[in-house]
Design an enzyme around this catalytic site. Structure first.
Site, PDB file in Angstrom:
ATOM      1  N   ARG A  98      20.485  -1.985 -10.918  1.00  0.00           N
ATOM      2  CA  ARG A  98      20.385  -0.522  -9.636  1.00  0.00           C
ATOM      3  C   ARG A  98      19.513   0.092 -10.600  1.00  0.00           C
ATOM      4  NH1 ARG A  98      23.857  -4.029  -7.478  1.00  0.00           N
ATOM      5  NH2 ARG A  98      24.451  -4.448  -5.935  1.00  0.00           N
ATOM      6  N   SER A 144      27.859  -0.082  -1.319  1.00  0.00           N
ATOM      7  CA  SER A 144      28.594   0.264  -1.894  1.00  0.00           C
ATOM      8  C   SER A 144      27.643   1.661  -2.154  1.00  0.00           C
ATOM      9  CB  SER A 144      27.986  -0.351  -3.738  1.00  0.00           C
ATOM     10  OG  SER A 144      28.638  -2.028  -3.343  1.00  0.00           O
ATOM     11  N   GLU A 161      26.091   5.600  -6.274  1.00  0.00           N
ATOM     12  CA  GLU A 161      24.658   4.278  -6.431  1.00  0.00           C
ATOM     13  C   GLU A 161      23.466   5.419  -5.287  1.00  0.00           C
ATOM     14  OE1 GLU A 161      23.920   0.592  -3.849  1.00  0.00           O
ATOM     15  OE2 GLU A 161      24.937  -0.072  -5.859  1.00  0.00           O
TER      16      GLU A 161
HETATM   17  N1  EPU Z   1      37.852  -5.523  -4.824  1.00  0.00           N
HETATM   18  C1  EPU Z   1      39.296  -4.579  -4.728  1.00  0.00           C
HETATM   19  N2  EPU Z   1      39.302  -3.427  -3.789  1.00  0.00           N
HETATM   20  C2  EPU Z   1      38.317  -3.699  -3.275  1.00  0.00           C
HETATM   21  C3  EPU Z   1      36.746  -3.683  -3.379  1.00  0.00           C
HETATM   22  C4  EPU Z   1      36.983  -4.392  -4.369  1.00  0.00           C
HETATM   23  O1  EPU Z   1      40.018  -4.602  -5.752  1.00  0.00           O
HETATM   24  O2  EPU Z   1      38.249  -2.871  -1.784  1.00  0.00           O
HETATM   25  C5  EPU Z   1      37.640  -5.846  -5.976  1.00  0.00           C
HETATM   26  C6  EPU Z   1      37.813  -7.198  -5.690  1.00  0.00           C
HETATM   27  O3  EPU Z   1      38.431  -8.304  -5.548  1.00  0.00           O
HETATM   28  C7  EPU Z   1      37.005  -8.089  -6.510  1.00  0.00           C
HETATM   29  C8  EPU Z   1      36.264  -7.205  -7.739  1.00  0.00           C
HETATM   30  O4  EPU Z   1      36.337  -5.746  -6.791  1.00  0.00           O
HETATM   31  O5  EPU Z   1      37.588  -8.380  -8.162  1.00  0.00           O
HETATM   32  C9  EPU Z   1      34.527  -7.315  -6.950  1.00  0.00           C
HETATM   33  O6  EPU Z   1      34.662  -6.990  -5.409  1.00  0.00           O
HETATM   34  P1  EPU Z   1      32.879  -7.790  -5.031  1.00  0.00           P
HETATM   35  O7  EPU Z   1      32.905  -8.946  -5.477  1.00  0.00           O
HETATM   36  O8  EPU Z   1      33.212  -7.383  -3.196  1.00  0.00           O
HETATM   37  O9  EPU Z   1      31.528  -6.806  -5.139  1.00  0.00           O
HETATM   38  P2  EPU Z   1      31.395  -5.579  -5.581  1.00  0.00           P
HETATM   39  O10 EPU Z   1      31.851  -5.224  -7.607  1.00  0.00           O
HETATM   40  O11 EPU Z   1      32.526  -4.337  -5.068  1.00  0.00           O
HETATM   41  C10 EPU Z   1      29.196  -6.030  -6.060  1.00  0.00           C
HETATM   42  C11 EPU Z   1      28.236  -5.270  -5.110  1.00  0.00           C
HETATM   43  C12 EPU Z   1      28.033  -5.441  -4.167  1.00  0.00           C
HETATM   44  C13 EPU Z   1      27.806  -6.841  -3.824  1.00  0.00           C
HETATM   45  C14 EPU Z   1      28.925  -7.621  -4.160  1.00  0.00           C
HETATM   46  C15 EPU Z   1      28.227  -8.986  -4.078  1.00  0.00           C
HETATM   47  C16 EPU Z   1      27.476  -3.277  -6.830  1.00  0.00           C
HETATM   48  C17 EPU Z   1      27.633  -1.212  -6.751  1.00  0.00           C
HETATM   49  N3  EPU Z   1      27.912  -3.024  -5.631  1.00  0.00           N
HETATM   50  O12 EPU Z   1      30.844  -4.237  -5.183  1.00  0.00           O
HETATM   51  O13 EPU Z   1      25.787  -4.670  -3.481  1.00  0.00           O
HETATM   52  O14 EPU Z   1      27.104  -7.454  -2.320  1.00  0.00           O
HETATM   53  O15 EPU Z   1      28.835  -7.073  -5.712  1.00  0.00           O
HETATM   54  O16 EPU Z   1      27.601  -9.224  -5.246  1.00  0.00           O
HETATM   55  O17 EPU Z   1      27.354  -3.643  -7.877  1.00  0.00           O
HETATM   56  C18 EPU Z   1      25.536  -2.867  -2.572  1.00  0.00           C
HETATM   57  O18 EPU Z   1      24.848  -2.106  -4.032  1.00  0.00           O
HETATM   58  O19 EPU Z   1      25.138  -1.662  -1.788  1.00  0.00           O
HETATM   59  C19 EPU Z   1      26.414  -4.026  -2.139  1.00  0.00           C
HETATM   60  C20 EPU Z   1      26.778  -3.836  -1.145  1.00  0.00           C
END
Ligand code: EPU
Length: 336
Positions: free
Chosen positions: A163, A237, A332
């Protein structure tokens, strides 16, 4: 045309109602050059907006807001294996993805439905479901705001990180991106290693996925987890996923064996959404704002939130994650 005293509400996906002293929408490079020429003296107050999907306004903008709507998608080079395409900075990112998916060009299907415009994609090296823009990025063209000089940036020049890019750091506020060029494959190797994609494809009953199936799976996952900004104001995010030392990750895992983590940059990357949820914020409503019930990492505007309110919520969440886990979260979203 320059408009005076305009509400920025339709120009940011958080739906924050602040005013711009002046606003102009440019659709051609000539128009853009003309606006910069005329406003050279005041460029210190210039704000460039694309889709407004990664920004939180906490105050009125006292300068000129320039909405970059430069359009056009064209082929630069093509052979039997790959195609290099150039897209105007104002093209809606998801429309570019759909254009490529329909034509069978692979590489950005995992980035389906990311809000915003093409010009913002390299600024923060957009990424999702195991893919980042930098993997397909060839070059971009940008105009220097002060000198009007046109410059090409290669992949290396952009200094992409998680990012991150040079446009968020050393060159912040100095360039306006005009176009982005990416190279895609005509025989794509699909990336379905991200857990949720495999599960979704199974749910869809797809055994041997094609390009369009992967895109559809990503769209389904995003729609099920992430609120639609047209319905509920948000900027995706709000925080980055933090990287901490292995020692700190091990320490947290002692009391929380379910901690999601993976090795990154010599430390461990943790899921900010998980940390925020464990601190009790997920689904919590605070005045006109809150952390979303399906994805704690997304802060939302329930209708009449001010930027200051959302900013305050983000501060409270950061303190709480720091106090509970000793982890420092970083925003972010760009705050103005
Ligand atoms: N999780 C939780 N609780 C929550 C959200 C997530 O426990 O409320 C846990 C999930 O269970 C999982 C882990 O966190 O084990 C990762 O969650 P998720 O796959 O939903 O992805 P993220 O890391 O929360 C990132 C990006 C998103 C992108 C997704 C999918 C960042 C800051 N965010 O989110 O990007 O869509 O991966 O690749 O890196 C964005 O940048 O605006 C965005 C939406």
């Amino acid at each position: 045309m320059i408009l005076n005293n305009v509400s920025l509400r339709p120009f940011n996906t958080f739906g924050i109602d602040v005013m711009a002293k002046a606003l102009t929408q440019v659709t051609t490079e000539d128009e853009l050059r003309e606006v910069l020429e005329h406003n050279r003296k005041t460029t210190d107050d210039l704000l460039i907006l694309g889709g407004g999907s990664n920004i939180l306004f906490t105050r009125n903008m006292n300068g000129l807001v320039l909405v970059n709507q430069l359009g056009g998608i064209s082929i630069v080079r093509e052979d039997t294996d790959s195609v290099t395409i150039r897209a105007g900075a104002g093209v809606v990112w998801h429309e570019l993805v759909m254009h490529c998916v329909v034509l069978g060009w692979g590489g950005i299907e995992n980035l389906s439905l990311i809000p915003g415009r093409v010009g913002a994609a390299p600024m923060q090296n957009i990424g999702a479901y195991g893919v980042e823009l930098r993997e397909v990025f060839t070059e971009l063209e940008a105009l220097h705001i002060y000198s009007g000089e046109l410059r090409r940036f290669t992949n290396e020049d952009c200094q992409f990180g998680y990012r991150e890019s040079v446009f968020k750091r050393n060159l912040h506020g100095q360039y306006i991106i005009i176009s982005v060029t990416i190279t895609l494959s005509k025989h794509p190797k699909l990336n379905i290693s991200y857990g949720a994609i495999g599960e979704e494809l199974e749910k869809m009953g797809v055994g041997r996925p094609a390009l369009a199936d992967v895109s559809r799976a990503v769209i389904n996952i995003r729609k099920s987890k992430l609120p639609d900004p047209a319905v509920l104001g948000n900027a995706g995010s709000f925080f980055k996923n933090p990287t901490v030392s292995k020692d700190l990750a091990d320490h947290i895992r002692q009391s929380h064996p379910d901690l999601p983590s993976y090795p990154a940059n010599g430390g461990m990357k943790l899921a900010a959404g998980w940390l925020i949820e464990k601190c009790g914020w997920k689904g919590k409503v605070v005045g006109n704002t809150g952390s979303h019930r399906n994805q704690a990492l997304v802060l939302v505007n329930y209708g009449h939130a001010t930027g200051a309110e959302i900013f305050q919520l983000s501060e409270d969440i950061m303190h709480s994650v720091q106090d509970t886990f000793g982890v420092e979260l970083e925003r972010e979203v760009n705050v103005y």
